[in-house]
Enzyme design. Structure first.
Site, PDB file in Angstrom:
ATOM      1  N   HIS A  24      12.762  -4.091  -3.565  1.00  0.00           N
ATOM      2  CA  HIS A  24      13.522  -2.915  -4.011  1.00  0.00           C
ATOM      3  C   HIS A  24      12.718  -1.632  -3.798  1.00  0.00           C
ATOM      4  O   HIS A  24      13.207  -0.667  -3.195  1.00  0.00           O
ATOM      5  CB  HIS A  24      13.883  -3.068  -5.499  1.00  0.00           C
ATOM      6  CG  HIS A  24      14.629  -1.914  -6.076  1.00  0.00           C
ATOM      7  ND1 HIS A  24      15.984  -1.959  -6.336  1.00  0.00           N
ATOM      8  CD2 HIS A  24      14.227  -0.668  -6.456  1.00  0.00           C
ATOM      9  CE1 HIS A  24      16.373  -0.806  -6.835  1.00  0.00           C
ATOM     10  NE2 HIS A  24      15.319  -0.006  -6.930  1.00  0.00           N
ATOM     11  N   GLU A  25      11.488  -1.612  -4.292  1.00  0.00           N
ATOM     12  CA  GLU A  25      10.673  -0.405  -4.179  1.00  0.00           C
ATOM     13  C   GLU A  25      10.251  -0.141  -2.731  1.00  0.00           C
ATOM     14  O   GLU A  25      10.250   1.007  -2.271  1.00  0.00           O
ATOM     15  CB  GLU A  25       9.442  -0.514  -5.084  1.00  0.00           C
ATOM     16  CG  GLU A  25       9.757  -0.571  -6.572  1.00  0.00           C
ATOM     17  CD  GLU A  25      10.524   0.640  -7.067  1.00  0.00           C
ATOM     18  OE1 GLU A  25      10.411   1.720  -6.456  1.00  0.00           O
ATOM     19  OE2 GLU A  25      11.255   0.512  -8.072  1.00  0.00           O
ATOM     20  N   HIS A  28      13.015   1.570  -0.813  1.00  0.00           N
ATOM     21  CA  HIS A  28      13.072   3.019  -1.041  1.00  0.00           C
ATOM     22  C   HIS A  28      12.070   3.738  -0.130  1.00  0.00           C
ATOM     23  O   HIS A  28      12.394   4.752   0.502  1.00  0.00           O
ATOM     24  CB  HIS A  28      12.734   3.346  -2.501  1.00  0.00           C
ATOM     25  CG  HIS A  28      13.845   3.090  -3.468  1.00  0.00           C
ATOM     26  ND1 HIS A  28      15.142   3.514  -3.260  1.00  0.00           N
ATOM     27  CD2 HIS A  28      13.842   2.475  -4.680  1.00  0.00           C
ATOM     28  CE1 HIS A  28      15.892   3.156  -4.289  1.00  0.00           C
ATOM     29  NE2 HIS A  28      15.123   2.519  -5.161  1.00  0.00           N
TER      30      HIS A  28
END
Length: 222
Positions: A24-25, A28
């Site tokens: 997820h990170e 980004h």
């Protein structure tokens, strides 16, 4: 609280959670770099090394405390947010939508992959409860992260997506909420608003979409 049950739960969820927050990170950061902001890349945050994303309080301590306090009924946690300088994006208002969307999108893809693994394990006749439970946990964890992060209030990804889609004046008004957004979201979670009016409907939609995506494969394997 049964300590053996706690250990079993931690072992089942550890790998899915680590993958969920790490990808997820990193998503980004990758999206930010793609659209012109190298901040996360320069700080070494575009990586699948979980240690670069784990927050000792938000990723470990808070979920454990909530698990004990609620007997496993409610869990919440967070990772270190990837730094993004929206001013460096080539088209800040438009590109922030894609950067914010990258995280939840990565969780939905992971949920689909865990669901695929679950289907393949069942088709292969695997009956080992640990692996089946881990695959189910992978689907659930990622759908929760996908749905929760899409809640339309900053600093959650959904808030940034909404700010990028709104006209400039309304987007500026929404951005003023961000310093208190975390506390507002937590209050709504405790009050049951997020769970009943957002998480459950969106997760039902997510499970339905996964069933639709995998139904041709399931039909072939039967």
């Amino acid at each position: 609280m049964d300590f053996s049950n706690l250990i079993q739960t931690v072992l089942v969820y550890a790998l899915p959670v680590l993958f969920a927050i790490t990808v997820h990170e990193a998503a980004h950061g990758y999206a930010a770099r793609h659209f012109g902001d190298p901040t996360a890349a320069m700080l070494g945050r575009i990586t699948l090394n979980p240690a670069r994303h784990i927050d000792p309080v938000g990723t470990i301590l808070m979920p454990l405390l909530l698990y004990f306090a609620t007997s496993g009924a409610f869990l919440f946690g967070y990772a270190k947010p990837v730094p993004v300088n929206f001013g460096k994006l080539r088209n800040p208002k438009r590109d922030m939508v894609w950067v914010a969307l990258a995280g939840p999108a990565s969780n939905f893809v992971q949920a689909a992959l865990w669901a695929l693994l679950l289907v393949l394990l069942a088709a292969a006749g695997v009956q080992e409860r640990f692996f089946l439970a881990m695959a189910k946990a992978g689907v659930a964890v990622n759908l929760v992260m996908w749905a929760f992060n899409l809640f339309p209030l900053p600093p959650l990804d959904g808030g940034r997506i909404l700010a990028g889609l709104l006209p400039r004046r309304q987007a500026q008004w929404l951005s003023r909420v961000e310093p208190w957004g975390f506390f507002i979201v937590m209050a709504l979670v405790v009050a049951g608003v997020v769970g009943s009016l957002w998480l459950r409907p969106l997760m039902s939609l997510g499970y339905g979409a996964l069933n639709l995506l995998l139904s041709p494969l399931i039909a072939v394997l039967r």
